[in-house]
Design a protein around this motif. Structure first.
Motif, mmCIF file in Angstrom:
data_model
loop_
_atom_site.group_PDB
_atom_site.id
_atom_site.type_symbol
_atom_site.label_atom_id
_atom_site.label_comp_id
_atom_site.label_asym_id
_atom_site.label_seq_id
_atom_site.Cartn_x
_atom_site.Cartn_y
_atom_site.Cartn_z
ATOM 1 N N ARG A 198 72.787 2.078 67.370
ATOM 2 C CA ARG A 198 71.410 2.318 67.755
ATOM 3 C C ARG A 198 71.049 1.299 68.833
ATOM 4 O O ARG A 198 71.144 0.091 68.617
ATOM 5 N N ALA A 199 70.661 1.808 69.983
ATOM 6 C CA ALA A 199 70.215 0.944 71.082
ATOM 7 C C ALA A 199 68.742 1.233 71.321
ATOM 8 O O ALA A 199 68.331 2.398 71.374
ATOM 9 N N SER A 200 67.942 0.187 71.461
ATOM 10 C CA SER A 200 66.508 0.416 71.651
ATOM 11 C C SER A 200 65.904 -0.644 72.563
ATOM 12 O O SER A 200 66.446 -1.742 72.714
ATOM 13 N N MET A 243 51.154 9.373 77.592
ATOM 14 C CA MET A 243 52.209 9.110 76.615
ATOM 15 C C MET A 243 52.699 10.376 75.934
ATOM 16 O O MET A 243 53.851 10.457 75.509
ATOM 17 N N GLY A 244 51.833 11.392 75.826
ATOM 18 C CA GLY A 244 52.265 12.649 75.224
ATOM 19 C C GLY A 244 53.439 13.250 75.971
ATOM 20 O O GLY A 244 54.406 13.728 75.367
ATOM 21 N N GLY A 245 53.376 13.222 77.296
ATOM 22 C CA GLY A 245 54.473 13.737 78.116
ATOM 23 C C GLY A 245 55.741 12.915 77.941
ATOM 24 O O GLY A 245 56.849 13.452 77.919
ATOM 25 N N ILE A 246 55.578 11.585 77.818
ATOM 26 C CA ILE A 246 56.731 10.704 77.595
ATOM 27 C C ILE A 246 57.400 11.045 76.268
ATOM 28 O O ILE A 246 58.632 11.153 76.189
ATOM 29 N N LEU A 247 56.597 11.215 75.226
ATOM 30 C CA LEU A 247 57.137 11.525 73.903
ATOM 31 C C LEU A 247 57.897 12.848 73.912
ATOM 32 O O LEU A 247 58.987 12.962 73.347
ATOM 33 N N GLU A 248 57.324 13.854 74.560
ATOM 34 C CA GLU A 248 57.958 15.172 74.621
ATOM 35 C C GLU A 248 59.269 15.118 75.402
ATOM 36 O O GLU A 248 60.290 15.665 74.965
ATOM 37 N N ALA A 250 64.182 8.818 70.562
ATOM 38 C CA ALA A 250 63.037 8.702 69.664
ATOM 39 C C ALA A 250 62.098 7.632 70.201
ATOM 40 O O ALA A 250 62.541 6.587 70.689
ATOM 41 N N VAL A 251 60.795 7.892 70.112
ATOM 42 C CA VAL A 251 59.779 6.902 70.510
ATOM 43 C C VAL A 251 58.976 6.567 69.261
ATOM 44 O O VAL A 251 58.377 7.451 68.636
ATOM 45 N N ARG A 252 58.974 5.283 68.902
ATOM 46 C CA ARG A 252 58.333 4.859 67.659
ATOM 47 C C ARG A 252 57.394 3.693 67.926
ATOM 48 O O ARG A 252 57.320 3.177 69.028
ATOM 49 N N GLY A 253 56.716 3.265 66.844
ATOM 50 C CA GLY A 253 55.772 2.163 66.935
ATOM 51 C C GLY A 253 56.438 0.806 66.871
ATOM 52 O O GLY A 253 57.669 0.679 66.960
ATOM 53 N N LEU A 254 55.632 -0.215 66.641
ATOM 54 C CA LEU A 254 56.079 -1.608 66.737
ATOM 55 C C LEU A 254 57.231 -1.928 65.805
ATOM 56 O O LEU A 254 58.139 -2.678 66.162
ATOM 57 N N TYR A 255 57.214 -1.383 64.581
ATOM 58 C CA TYR A 255 58.254 -1.704 63.609
ATOM 59 C C TYR A 255 59.137 -0.516 63.269
ATOM 60 O O TYR A 255 59.664 -0.399 62.176
ATOM 61 N N SER A 309 51.945 2.509 67.093
ATOM 62 C CA SER A 309 51.925 1.570 68.214
ATOM 63 C C SER A 309 50.629 0.777 68.186
ATOM 64 O O SER A 309 49.548 1.340 68.016
ATOM 65 N N ILE A 310 50.727 -0.532 68.310
ATOM 66 C CA ILE A 310 49.558 -1.377 68.522
ATOM 67 C C ILE A 310 49.838 -2.252 69.739
ATOM 68 O O ILE A 310 50.986 -2.599 70.021
ATOM 69 N N GLY A 311 48.794 -2.571 70.465
ATOM 70 C CA GLY A 311 48.983 -3.350 71.686
ATOM 71 C C GLY A 311 49.765 -2.605 72.739
ATOM 72 O O GLY A 311 50.376 -3.224 73.620
ATOM 73 N N SER A 312 49.767 -1.255 72.668
ATOM 74 C CA SER A 312 50.495 -0.395 73.632
ATOM 75 C C SER A 312 51.989 -0.689 73.662
ATOM 76 O O SER A 312 52.645 -0.541 74.692
ATOM 77 N N LEU A 313 52.559 -1.093 72.520
ATOM 78 C CA LEU A 313 53.993 -1.366 72.416
ATOM 79 C C LEU A 313 54.706 -0.180 71.768
ATOM 80 O O LEU A 313 54.270 0.324 70.732
ATOM 81 N N PHE A 314 55.814 0.235 72.370
ATOM 82 C CA PHE A 314 56.585 1.369 71.875
ATOM 83 C C PHE A 314 58.065 1.016 71.875
ATOM 84 O O PHE A 314 58.553 0.343 72.784
ATOM 85 N N GLN A 315 58.788 1.519 70.848
ATOM 86 C CA GLN A 315 60.242 1.414 70.810
ATOM 87 C C GLN A 315 60.852 2.742 71.230
ATOM 88 O O GLN A 315 60.447 3.795 70.725
ATOM 89 N N ILE A 316 61.818 2.684 72.109
ATOM 90 C CA ILE A 316 62.560 3.875 72.515
ATOM 91 C C ILE A 316 64.023 3.668 72.151
ATOM 92 O O ILE A 316 64.614 2.643 72.504
#
Length: 339
Positions: free
Chosen positions: A164-166, A180-185, A193-198, A204-211
């Motif tokens: 898993r690389a993120s 962000m909807g377009g990014i997720l799609e 996969a696009v997920r939240g902070l943890y 997502s809080i603070g506009s942080l996303f994991q890809i």
């Protein structure tokens, strides 16, 4: 658009992480393992590291999960050194490097989760180090491996490379403009996969996303890492473009919002975690567009970890309190100003 500079990439890409899932041939998967086998497996992995003739033996410290308080475990989780699954696993353990770059989780969903966490867009370096740690362990441990399927894992989606690389990305302009909807799609369509902070199941809080990649079977490690790097750079470009649009649309209102965030951080007496993260996100924008002076982007990234509840409780040495978080942030921003 011109290609983003290394400085621009480093302020959008907060961190890079590579994780390898491995299981030992002679033991049942963790969901079937008994307490004695789990304890034996922990001892075996720790001995493998400590008795080896590599730099790992002096740099990795064993952490036995059941011996740690909930607060200590939550601090490790907030630093991304253990997972949510390991947090509540009494048979679990971790080997953690002093500088917190390497973390080897034991008896999580798989017997081993070998992780390397680095700042910025450093996936190649992280993978190289993770691969070397894996080689050291594989010299003395027999992994569950199939010639047809690759490394065998508890979850079918990890079979193959077990990789898993993120990357963790700060994307406030894309969030603000509703892109962000377009990014997720788009990410889902190419197996990301696009997920939240943890990670999975978190927001997502603070506009942080994991890809991260979703599939590991049938793909080479270098291909997975290369894909994430390529997508990350494309998203950085889109964020920088969105930032320009945002500045043009908002003008002084954006500067004012950043100034207000700085004022709140410098003078507030009470501050909740999510509010702090949102203000810190605005400060990162301010640094990027050149109006916030007196603090580095990397310092704000570190503060985004330090303001999390367990980290704050550990720093303040008392119960989780919003007034202590405000005290901490006032001190951190006392010499920061707007240009």
């Amino acid at each position: 658009m011109e290609r983003p500079t290394n400085e621009e990439i480093s302020r959008v890409v907060v961190s890079s992480r590579v994780r390898l899932a491995r299981n030992l041939k002679d033991y049942p998967f963790p969901n079937k393992i008994d307490e004695h086998q789990a304890s034996e497996l922990v001892d075996r992995v720790v001995r493998t590291v400590k008795e080896g003739n590599t730099v790992l033996k002096d740099n990795l410290t064993p952490v036995i999960i059941k011996n740690k308080s909930m607060l200590e475990k939550e601090v490790l989780l907030e630093k991304h050194l253990i997972s949510k699954e390991l947090l509540n696993e009494n048979n679990g353990a971790a080997l953690i490097q002093e500088d917190e770059t390497i973390s080897i989780m034991i008896n999580e969903e798989d017997h081993l989760r070998i992780q390397v966490l680095m700042k910025g867009l450093s996936l190649l370096q992280a993978y190289d180090l993770c691969d070397k740690v894996d080689d050291v362990l594989e010299e003395r441990l027999k992994y569950a491996f199939s010639e047809n399927l690759g490394y065998l894992t508890a979850c079918p989606t990890n079979i193959g490379t077990g990789l898993r690389a993120s990357v963790m990305l700060h994307l406030p302009a894309l969030v603000e403009l509703g892109y962000m909807g377009g990014i997720l799609e788009s990410a889902g369509q190419i197996g990301l996969a696009v997920r939240g902070l943890y990670g999975e199941g978190t927001k997502s809080i603070g506009s942080l996303f994991q890809i991260s990649n979703q599939l590991t079977l049938g793909r080479k490690e270098e291909e997975i890492v290369g894909n994430i790097i390529g997508i990350s750079k494309q998203i950085v470009e889109r964020e920088l473009e969105a930032e320009k649009i945002l500045r043009k649309r908002m003008g002084l209102f954006l500067d004012d919002r950043i100034s207000r965030s700085l004022g709140i951080l410098r003078f507030s007496k009470v501050m909740g975690t999510e509010e702090a993260m949102n203000h810190l996100s605005n400060i990162k924008i301010g640094i990027g567009i050149g109006i916030v002076k007196g603090i580095e982007n990397s310092e704000v990234d570190n503060l985004m970890i330090k303001v999390q509840p367990a980290n704050q409780a550990m720093i303040a040495k008392e119960a989780k309190r919003d007034d202590k978080r405000a005290d901490y942030l006032r001190e951190a921003f006392k010499n920061v100003d707007i240009n």
